[in-house]
Design a protein around this motif. Sequence first.
Motif, mmCIF file in Angstrom:
data_model
loop_
_atom_site.group_PDB
_atom_site.id
_atom_site.type_symbol
_atom_site.label_atom_id
_atom_site.label_comp_id
_atom_site.label_asym_id
_atom_site.label_seq_id
_atom_site.Cartn_x
_atom_site.Cartn_y
_atom_site.Cartn_z
ATOM 1 N N ARG A 101 0.976 -1.151 0.045
ATOM 2 C CA ARG A 101 -0.053 0.079 0.049
ATOM 3 C C ARG A 101 0.984 1.216 0.102
ATOM 4 O O ARG A 101 1.806 1.278 0.713
ATOM 5 N N THR A 102 0.891 2.146 -0.866
ATOM 6 C CA THR A 102 1.645 3.168 -0.893
ATOM 7 C C THR A 102 0.948 4.316 -1.573
ATOM 8 O O THR A 102 0.056 4.579 -1.963
ATOM 9 N N THR A 103 1.794 5.461 -0.940
ATOM 10 C CA THR A 103 1.394 6.896 -1.390
ATOM 11 C C THR A 103 2.237 7.444 -2.415
ATOM 12 O O THR A 103 2.184 8.690 -2.680
ATOM 13 N N LEU A 104 3.111 6.644 -3.185
ATOM 14 C CA LEU A 104 3.990 7.191 -4.177
ATOM 15 C C LEU A 104 3.006 7.793 -5.237
ATOM 16 O O LEU A 104 2.056 7.257 -5.710
ATOM 17 N N SER A 151 5.882 7.406 -10.099
ATOM 18 C CA SER A 151 6.939 6.299 -9.629
ATOM 19 C C SER A 151 6.434 4.979 -9.296
ATOM 20 O O SER A 151 7.344 3.989 -9.308
ATOM 21 N N LEU A 152 5.163 4.629 -9.413
ATOM 22 C CA LEU A 152 4.474 3.615 -9.222
ATOM 23 C C LEU A 152 5.117 2.499 -10.710
ATOM 24 O O LEU A 152 5.460 1.240 -10.282
ATOM 25 N N LEU A 181 13.311 -5.837 -1.146
ATOM 26 C CA LEU A 181 12.498 -5.278 -1.580
ATOM 27 C C LEU A 181 11.858 -4.081 -0.882
ATOM 28 O O LEU A 181 11.824 -2.891 -1.406
ATOM 29 N N GLU A 182 11.914 -4.037 0.143
ATOM 30 C CA GLU A 182 11.633 -3.144 1.260
ATOM 31 C C GLU A 182 12.555 -2.076 1.425
ATOM 32 O O GLU A 182 12.029 -0.868 1.230
ATOM 33 N N GLN A 183 13.785 -2.443 1.232
ATOM 34 C CA GLN A 183 15.002 -1.315 1.224
ATOM 35 C C GLN A 183 14.602 -0.543 -0.178
ATOM 36 O O GLN A 183 14.838 0.854 -0.215
ATOM 37 N N LEU A 184 14.493 -1.137 -1.281
ATOM 38 C CA LEU A 184 14.449 -0.393 -2.566
ATOM 39 C C LEU A 184 13.086 0.422 -2.586
ATOM 40 O O LEU A 184 13.293 1.797 -3.172
ATOM 41 N N LEU A 185 11.990 -0.050 -2.094
ATOM 42 C CA LEU A 185 11.014 0.678 -1.929
ATOM 43 C C LEU A 185 10.861 1.836 -0.946
ATOM 44 O O LEU A 185 10.617 3.018 -1.339
ATOM 45 N N ALA A 208 11.939 7.982 -1.040
ATOM 46 C CA ALA A 208 12.705 8.696 -0.132
ATOM 47 C C ALA A 208 13.356 9.633 -1.254
ATOM 48 O O ALA A 208 13.678 10.799 -1.112
ATOM 49 N N SER A 209 14.086 9.105 -2.374
ATOM 50 C CA SER A 209 14.875 9.574 -3.246
ATOM 51 C C SER A 209 14.473 9.703 -4.729
ATOM 52 O O SER A 209 15.111 10.166 -5.640
ATOM 53 N N GLY A 210 13.157 9.389 -4.807
ATOM 54 C CA GLY A 210 12.651 9.104 -6.295
ATOM 55 C C GLY A 210 13.232 8.041 -7.465
ATOM 56 O O GLY A 210 13.946 7.251 -6.527
ATOM 57 N N SER A 211 13.015 8.004 -8.444
ATOM 58 C CA SER A 211 13.349 6.942 -9.104
ATOM 59 C C SER A 211 14.562 6.766 -9.822
ATOM 60 O O SER A 211 15.245 5.706 -10.428
ATOM 61 N N GLN A 212 15.455 8.015 -9.827
ATOM 62 C CA GLN A 212 16.888 8.107 -10.297
ATOM 63 C C GLN A 212 17.523 7.052 -10.103
ATOM 64 O O GLN A 212 18.324 6.214 -10.729
#
Length: 234
Positions: free
Chosen positions: A45-48, A52-53, A155-159, A164-168
């Motif tokens: 569940r995300t607020t991205l 970014s999704l 996966l948790e760390q990458l999400l 926090a830092s966006g997709s770049q």
Amino acid sequence: MTLAQAGAEHGTVIVADSQTAGRGRHGRIWFSPPGLNLYCSVLVRTTLPPASLSWIPFAAALAADAATRAVAAIPLSLKWPNDLLLDGRKVGGLLCESGGLGTAEAFVVIGLGLNVNVSGDAFPPELRSIAGSLQERTSQPINRNRLLARWLLELEQLLDGLTASGSQPLREAYVARCSTIGRRVKVLLGKDQELTGRAQGIGEDGALQLLPDHGDPAPTIIEIRAADVVHLRE
């Protein structure tokens, strides 16, 4: 999807020992022996923001590569958009489904299928040249519980990083592991439409950037957002 729509909590994980209702692409048979491989889904569940999704599947692929490296010392190559390869053969794939986008109830269900402990000669003959498993590299069983736990951690760390830092940073990491970049490919668009060309890179929204074989002296790069891709021999 049913659990997500019914309000299941963020981080809910469903693990199956086998799959009986799957179907292969392009009419291929579905091969899912019990007790050997990893099949799971995790609810995010995300607020991205919507932009970014589209990177969530790529985060899941990178997490799978990190998990196999950590648990079995096996690096994977990532084939755009959602395949996991080892020595050129498919060992796994990802599927993401979403719901409630644009609302406070937005969610993504990430599905992972990974061939772990199935032996090469157990595959049906028509799959042996294109499918593989991790155990073929290690020649010994791999602990599926450890592999799952590590995938979820990565996966948790990458999400978290995506939030926090966006997709770049994720984009750079994916491009570094993506075996499609730089390859000549055939892109199957559906309805008997296809393109051939060379994959140039990954766009800001995760699209595959393709330089088509048009014969034009100055062809324009096309961005592909949904398609099956076939790596062509050079």
